[in-house]
Design an enzyme around this catalytic site. Sequence first.
Site, mmCIF file in Angstrom:
data_model
loop_
_atom_site.group_PDB
_atom_site.id
_atom_site.type_symbol
_atom_site.label_atom_id
_atom_site.label_comp_id
_atom_site.label_asym_id
_atom_site.label_seq_id
_atom_site.Cartn_x
_atom_site.Cartn_y
_atom_site.Cartn_z
ATOM 1 N N SER A 9 0.918 -0.268 2.798
ATOM 2 C CA SER A 9 1.668 -0.638 1.595
ATOM 3 C C SER A 9 0.855 -0.219 0.381
ATOM 4 C CB SER A 9 1.900 -2.148 1.565
ATOM 5 O OG SER A 9 2.202 -2.532 0.244
ATOM 6 N N HIS A 34 4.574 2.742 2.965
ATOM 7 C CA HIS A 34 5.439 1.614 2.606
ATOM 8 C C HIS A 34 5.389 1.439 1.087
ATOM 9 C CE1 HIS A 34 7.536 -2.200 3.446
ATOM 10 N NE2 HIS A 34 6.757 -2.739 2.512
ATOM 11 N N ASP A 36 6.723 -0.719 -2.051
ATOM 12 C CA ASP A 36 7.278 -2.026 -2.434
ATOM 13 C C ASP A 36 7.862 -1.994 -3.844
ATOM 14 O OD1 ASP A 36 6.719 -3.815 -0.181
ATOM 15 O OD2 ASP A 36 4.620 -3.358 -0.608
ATOM 16 N N MET A 38 9.601 -4.182 -6.708
ATOM 17 C CA MET A 38 9.827 -5.570 -7.147
ATOM 18 C C MET A 38 10.342 -5.571 -8.580
ATOM 19 S SD MET A 38 6.379 -7.329 -5.671
ATOM 20 C CE MET A 38 5.787 -6.980 -4.008
ATOM 21 N N HIS A 68 10.899 -0.554 0.397
ATOM 22 C CA HIS A 68 11.229 -1.969 0.594
ATOM 23 C C HIS A 68 11.722 -2.500 -0.750
ATOM 24 C CE1 HIS A 68 9.468 -6.275 1.439
ATOM 25 N NE2 HIS A 68 10.768 -6.280 1.252
ATOM 26 N N MET A 70 12.865 -5.127 -3.167
ATOM 27 C CA MET A 70 12.897 -6.557 -3.475
ATOM 28 C C MET A 70 13.535 -6.663 -4.854
ATOM 29 S SD MET A 70 9.146 -7.443 -1.958
ATOM 30 C CE MET A 70 8.660 -5.716 -1.942
ATOM 31 N N MET A 139 9.532 -10.367 7.141
ATOM 32 C CA MET A 139 8.446 -10.734 6.237
ATOM 33 C C MET A 139 7.619 -11.844 6.896
ATOM 34 S SD MET A 139 8.748 -8.768 3.685
ATOM 35 C CE MET A 139 7.373 -9.452 2.764
ATOM 36 N N ASP A 177 5.757 -7.321 7.952
ATOM 37 C CA ASP A 177 5.166 -7.046 6.636
ATOM 38 C C ASP A 177 4.570 -8.318 6.046
ATOM 39 O OD1 ASP A 177 4.599 -6.159 4.076
ATOM 40 O OD2 ASP A 177 6.678 -5.719 3.535
HETATM 41 O O1 LIG Z 1 6.414 -6.590 0.600
HETATM 42 C C1 LIG Z 1 5.281 -6.996 0.486
HETATM 43 C C2 LIG Z 1 4.985 -8.202 -0.356
HETATM 44 O O2 LIG Z 1 6.147 -8.682 -0.896
HETATM 45 C C3 LIG Z 1 4.232 -6.330 1.246
HETATM 46 O O3 LIG Z 1 4.577 -5.039 1.633
HETATM 47 C C4 LIG Z 1 2.804 -6.468 0.798
HETATM 48 O O4 LIG Z 1 2.422 -5.415 -0.033
HETATM 49 C C5 LIG Z 1 1.905 -6.481 2.003
HETATM 50 O O5 LIG Z 1 0.608 -6.677 1.553
HETATM 51 P P1 LIG Z 1 -0.512 -7.324 2.504
HETATM 52 O O6 LIG Z 1 -0.031 -8.699 2.867
HETATM 53 O O7 LIG Z 1 -0.619 -6.432 3.711
HETATM 54 O O8 LIG Z 1 -1.724 -7.299 1.652
HETATM 55 FE FE LIG Z 2 6.807 -4.712 1.680
#
Ligand SMILES: O=C(CO)[C@@H](O)[C@H](O)COP(=O)(O)O
Ligand SMILES: [Fe+2]
Length: 223
Positions: A9, A34, A36, A38, A68, A70, A139, A177
Amino acid sequence: MNDFIIAPSILSADFARLGEEVDTVLAAGADIIHFDVMDNHYVPNLTIGPMVCKALRKHGVTADIDVHLMVKPVDRMIGDFIEAGASIITFHPEASEHIDRSLQMIKDGGCKAGLVFNPATPLHYLKHVMDKVDMVLLMSVNPGFGGQSFIPGTLDKVREARALIDASGYDIRLEVDGGVSEKNIAEIARAGADTFVAGSAIFGKEDYKAVIDAMRKELASVR
Ligand SMILES: O=C(CO)[C@@H](O)[C@H](O)COP(=O)(O)O
Ligand SMILES: [Fe+2]
């Protein structure tokens, strides 16, 4: 593709050197990236959007980019990420007014589609759309931040999702994740996951290859 997929990620990468960070982690043995997204609305944090995905493609990244989402609403972002070069687009069912339509939009754009389940979101959203889902993302933390601890109850949910996927007969990947590291990856794989997102466990260390190698070594003991 490998049987097990490791998906770093980039939330935990150094954003000031993102292209270089992605190149380095792929050279270190990562399978996919990955990404993310947000929106400070569906989750209490704000990250990166389609322009950054497009910039990574322009930089020369050819690996799959696993977006991903969000964000809420979801549909407005789908076309932009298809156009930006996403390979897989996943979203949270509670964030979409019309889950089937959102999945179909992703598929029509030539991307793989997936649903993401927060720790307390039930898997029943899958029931009528299994044929449109290429990825189930569980998650193992509440979404919004990297660096949180893995919620142990996720393991039962992984087993439940694995049983549903196997019974469906469809080719669906099962991704986990949040709080994944070389310490728990084998246990998560034994529960039935095949795709592993890890942010801080990889980008938080100096030597990405050492972490990914350690993860692969753990996974080799599983199947
Ligand atoms: O989607 C998410 C958080 O919302 C993840 O993808 C985090 O980025 C994972 O990070 P780590 O827990 O591996 O540090
Ligand atoms: Fe994620």
